[in-house]
Write an enzyme that holds these catalytic residues in place. Sequence first.
Site, PDB file in Angstrom:
ATOM      1  N   LYS A  61       0.888  -1.392   0.439  1.00 24.84           N
ATOM      2  CA  LYS A  61      -0.150  -0.035  -0.080  1.00 24.84           C
ATOM      3  C   LYS A  61       1.174   0.719   0.081  1.00 24.84           C
ATOM      4  CE  LYS A  61      -4.219  -2.171   1.926  1.00 24.84           C
ATOM      5  NZ  LYS A  61      -4.707  -2.246   3.257  1.00 24.84           N
TER       6      LYS A  61
ATOM      7  N   TYR B 123     -13.078  -3.215  -3.080  1.00 25.76           N
ATOM      8  CA  TYR B 123     -13.068  -2.723  -1.736  1.00 25.76           C
ATOM      9  C   TYR B 123     -14.740  -2.750  -2.279  1.00 25.76           C
ATOM     10  CZ  TYR B 123      -8.436  -2.503   0.801  1.00 25.76           C
ATOM     11  OH  TYR B 123      -7.670  -2.383   0.324  1.00 25.76           O
TER      12      TYR B 123
ATOM     13  N   ASN C 117      -2.375   0.295   6.651  1.00 28.10           N
ATOM     14  CA  ASN C 117      -1.767  -0.515   7.106  1.00 28.10           C
ATOM     15  C   ASN C 117      -0.588  -1.654   6.160  1.00 28.10           C
ATOM     16  OD1 ASN C 117      -3.631  -1.605   5.777  1.00 28.10           O
ATOM     17  ND2 ASN C 117      -4.604  -2.545   7.308  1.00 28.10           N
TER      18      ASN C 117
ATOM     19  N   HIS D 173      -1.772  -5.485   1.501  1.00 23.33           N
ATOM     20  CA  HIS D 173      -3.836  -5.949   1.286  1.00 23.33           C
ATOM     21  C   HIS D 173      -3.511  -7.863   1.253  1.00 23.33           C
ATOM     22  CE1 HIS D 173      -7.445  -7.569  -0.161  1.00 23.33           C
ATOM     23  NE2 HIS D 173      -6.399  -8.337  -1.049  1.00 23.33           N
TER      24      HIS D 173
ATOM     25  N   GLU E  21      -9.384 -11.045  -7.312  1.00 19.80           N
ATOM     26  CA  GLU E  21      -8.807  -9.804  -6.898  1.00 19.80           C
ATOM     27  C   GLU E  21      -7.338 -10.087  -7.967  1.00 19.80           C
ATOM     28  OE1 GLU E  21      -7.478  -9.631  -2.705  1.00 19.80           O
ATOM     29  OE2 GLU E  21      -9.648  -9.584  -1.962  1.00 19.80           O
TER      30      GLU E  21
HETATM   31  P1  ADP Z   1      -8.369  -6.606   5.755  1.00 18.77           P
HETATM   32  O1  ADP Z   1      -7.349  -5.891   5.024  1.00 18.77           O
HETATM   33  O2  ADP Z   1      -7.143  -6.869   7.448  1.00 18.77           O
HETATM   34  O3  ADP Z   1      -9.190  -7.711   5.161  1.00 18.77           O
HETATM   35  P2  ADP Z   1     -11.117  -4.960   5.724  1.00 18.77           P
HETATM   36  O4  ADP Z   1     -11.145  -6.576   4.758  1.00 18.77           O
HETATM   37  O5  ADP Z   1     -11.876  -5.173   6.992  1.00 18.77           O
HETATM   38  O6  ADP Z   1      -9.228  -5.892   6.623  1.00 18.77           O
HETATM   39  O7  ADP Z   1     -10.518  -3.760   5.859  1.00 18.77           O
HETATM   40  C1  ADP Z   1     -10.171  -3.734   4.685  1.00 18.77           C
HETATM   41  C2  ADP Z   1      -8.899  -2.563   4.307  1.00 18.77           C
HETATM   42  O8  ADP Z   1      -9.996  -1.117   5.120  1.00 18.77           O
HETATM   43  C3  ADP Z   1      -8.081  -2.134   5.805  1.00 18.77           C
HETATM   44  O9  ADP Z   1      -6.748  -3.263   5.680  1.00 18.77           O
HETATM   45  C4  ADP Z   1      -7.632  -1.388   5.986  1.00 18.77           C
HETATM   46  O10 ADP Z   1      -6.386  -0.605   5.114  1.00 18.77           O
HETATM   47  C5  ADP Z   1      -8.788  -0.668   5.695  1.00 18.77           C
HETATM   48  N1  ADP Z   1      -9.955  -0.326   6.993  1.00 18.77           N
HETATM   49  C6  ADP Z   1     -10.544  -1.398   7.756  1.00 18.77           C
HETATM   50  N2  ADP Z   1     -11.624  -0.716   8.496  1.00 18.77           N
HETATM   51  C7  ADP Z   1     -11.041   0.795   9.347  1.00 18.77           C
HETATM   52  C8  ADP Z   1     -10.839   1.965   9.610  1.00 18.77           C
HETATM   53  N3  ADP Z   1     -11.695   1.224  11.109  1.00 18.77           N
HETATM   54  N4  ADP Z   1     -10.808   2.294   9.002  1.00 18.77           N
HETATM   55  C9  ADP Z   1     -10.192   2.528   8.556  1.00 18.77           C
HETATM   56  N5  ADP Z   1      -9.971   2.316   7.435  1.00 18.77           N
HETATM   57  C10 ADP Z   1     -10.299   0.922   7.951  1.00 18.77           C
HETATM   58 MG    MG Z   2     -10.380  -8.050   3.813  1.00 14.61          MG
END
Ligand code: ADP
Ligand code: MG
Length: 133
Positions: free
Chosen positions: A10, A50, A113, A116, A127
Amino acid sequence: MRQRTLFLIKPNVTKKDLIGEVLQIVEKNGFVIEELKMFKMDELLADEFYKEHLEKSFYSELSEFMRSERIVGAVLSREEAVSKLRELVGDTDSNKAELGTIRSMYGDSKGENAVHASDSLKSAEREIKLIFG
Ligand code: ADP
Ligand code: MG
């Protein structure tokens, strides 16, 4: 079973010129880089990638972040690639991610974070098709 999964590096990592370090970690953990590309997400791609999060309160923040800088996409393969990569990546919230995971080392927050990883084989197929065609 040997699987393929999608990995993205990212903007908060590419901005800091840490792409090489992160790719080295996945290779050292037994993943083979089958395909690799650097690109920028646009709004359409972010919405499709997303789509499960489109209605969430954090979606506009997520979309803006993902479109803010170039990102890296990789197709990675190894035994049980999907679950093994999720393990290596760690918790969504970087501050809660277990020590030694990529998000604990390179993540800045829950949103920014670092990386992905596909959450299932079905997501991985969808994806990979979206990013690599
Ligand atoms: P993951 O990437 O661990 O599968 P999710 O699918 O729940 O997590 O969410 C997709 C992405 O959206 C996350 O990797 C993160 O970048 C972002 N995200 C998720 N929850 C939040 C939040 N509460 N606030 C801001 N960004 C978020
Ligand atoms: Mg996810």
